[in-house]
Design an enzyme around this catalytic site. Sequence first.
Site, PDB file in Angstrom:
ATOM      1  N   MET A 160       0.808  -1.220   0.000  1.00  0.00           N
ATOM      2  CA  MET A 160       0.000   0.000   0.000  1.00  0.00           C
ATOM      3  C   MET A 160       0.842   1.271   0.000  1.00  0.00           C
ATOM      4  SD  MET A 160      -3.087  -1.001  -0.150  1.00  0.00           S
ATOM      5  CE  MET A 160      -3.881   0.566   0.174  1.00  0.00           C
ATOM      6  N   ARG A 161       2.181   1.138   0.059  1.00  0.00           N
ATOM      7  CA  ARG A 161       3.006   2.340   0.098  1.00  0.00           C
ATOM      8  C   ARG A 161       2.822   3.171  -1.167  1.00  0.00           C
ATOM      9  NH1 ARG A 161       7.604   0.250   1.531  1.00  0.00           N
ATOM     10  NH2 ARG A 161       7.447   0.821   3.722  1.00  0.00           N
ATOM     11  N   ALA A 162       2.624   2.513  -2.303  1.00  0.00           N
ATOM     12  CA  ALA A 162       2.449   3.245  -3.561  1.00  0.00           C
ATOM     13  C   ALA A 162       1.224   4.146  -3.503  1.00  0.00           C
ATOM     14  CB  ALA A 162       2.332   2.263  -4.725  1.00  0.00           C
TER      15      ALA A 162
END
Length: 705
Positions: free
Chosen positions: A278-280
Amino acid sequence: MASATYPFTAVVGMDDMRLGLLLNAISPSIGGVLVRGEKGTAKSTMVRGIAALMPAVDVVTGCRFSCDPALPDPACPDGPHADGDRAAGGARAARMVELPVGASEDRLVGALDIERALSEGVKAFEPGLLADAHRGVLYVDEVNLLHDHLVDLLLDAAAMGSSYVEREGVSVRHAARFLLVGTMNPEEGELRPQLLDRFGLTVEVAASRETDERVEVVRRRLAYDEDPAAFAAKWAAEEDALRERIAAARALLPDVRLGDGALRRIAAVCAGFEVDGMRADIVTARTATALAAWAGRTDVTAEDVRQAALLALPHRRRRNPFDAPGLDEDRLDEILRQFEEDEPEPEPEDPDGGPDDSGPDDGPGGGESPEDGQPGTPEVPEQREEPTRGDDGPVDSPAAPEDAPGTQPDPAAGQNDRTGQAEDGDTAVVGAAEPFRTRKLDVPGLGEGADGRRSRARTAHGRTTGARRPRGALSKLHLAATVQAAAPHQRARGRSGPGLVVRRDDLREAVREGREGNLVLFVVDASGSMAARKRMGAVKGAVLSLLLDAYQRRDKIGMITFRGSGAAVALPPTSSVEAGAARLEKLPTGGRTPLAAGLLQAHEVLRVERLRDPSRRPLLVVVTDGRATGGPEPLVRAARAARMLAGEGTASVVVDCESGPVRLGLAGELGRELRGPVVTLDELRADSVSALVRTVTNTNSRRAA
């Protein structure tokens, strides 16, 4: 920034780089920028200019760790900070700290005085670069060449926002939140995926090919060299305006609204490109918000999302190890267009809901290029499974009239081995088979090279195997050995209390054993016999698999090919495994088998590399069927070259590519001369049951001989 940056405006991608740096100056939570590009494109110059535009920071007076007076770190080694210290705090310019590629661990995280810690019980700590970079910029030039143990420390600090220094039960922690900026030349190797994901944004830069722009670059550079102060004064007004605009965008940032429509666009794009984690999504959202603030708006638009995706996703999309980061803009526009069509409530910026608003250059067939530009689909101009050179027989045919000597072809140029002219009947470029996971090949003995994941070596990290007197500054204390050395002298030193009297001569550092990276030099047979029976595709697949293994084990690689009447260095030793894969894919086959020339060329390459990097041990991987043709006594000359390599202690592995009902076992003879194991293409696979048995048998035979 003006004096450093404006001379280099003729760099393709510099606008993206400038934008990425500015967005991080507005919103440091984005996570930094990775700049990829060829040498000489002013990457470092642009990064050094961003520090002058960073807003000043308020710090506690006398604090070496740049604590914020409004919210000081309760665990600060210089704390706790009294109200008087906080009231006396002042503002200073944000720092830009450079991390050298060859820095030591102590220089990065700081050094703890072990002697005082043991004898006096105090934490005497000298801050490192992570402490200096707190609330500023940490710049790593050639970040892809950074040693693995430094990369691990950077990963920890970037993930936790703090740095820990642990020494035998004594620990120090301090805050370390910084803007991470790295530059790299992809030709020198790619970055570890774990660290790559820590960079918020990535941009590509390349020198312009326009004559007028290059002339302007040279003109401004010469003007700067002649009078730097006058040049800076010329651009001072523009620099001041840029600094004021950054400050205004920072002030506006908390008021920017990231609506549900923008969030759904971000999620759709990240899901469409199958990014991991989910960092993107989070980085893209922060970037889109900063873009809106930079433009002076309080709402995030669809174009903000598109621009943010182009900066935040290229290095996060799922790709093969040999694929360069990148993002298909047509695919991005298609995802956004589909989102607009499926969304029941259009955004205010797109009242008509038409496809023309989703991005530029979208024609009627704009989404029909799923395979264009994919690096994983190599271009094969003419795949010939049965080149005219080589046949199904046991040896090449040196007696054939077309094999007459006297020519000097270029093994890497795809030329005819007899005439030096490219003729389709004599060479062919065959695509590689699918790569596979290979068994581990390593160098015998214990080395002392750079940290890696291949051969056993004495390293700064790993399991403890002993103790010794420190060489220079003590970093890894061996507590038991230190106590054992100090214990006999306690009465003579006048010890009266429970504490241990420790002196510098008593200190012992731990000797650790880990893994090193090697120089893996491939010597690949590209002759006509290798092309017979569709063999070359399997051979290329095997070499590609070994290249992938070298990438994962942090090796340097090089490649030599031999065919026709000579050998050539297809790839000088480098950390860029991607370059090796590209050269391998274009490798033509055909002609005689000058095995001796290939081994002699390997001897020369290794001789030069030993002078450049004596501590990096080589591993020679010879990929051949063992045949040798051309010239008088070709097998005898090849055996002499092999014995010369073995006599110098070069660790070797022979990958036997012989196939068919008739086998001569010449590769096995070569392995005996090189004093190294011989594995077949099937045994090279990690899941091969017989690989270990075959290797042990060959090794025992070599030792017995």
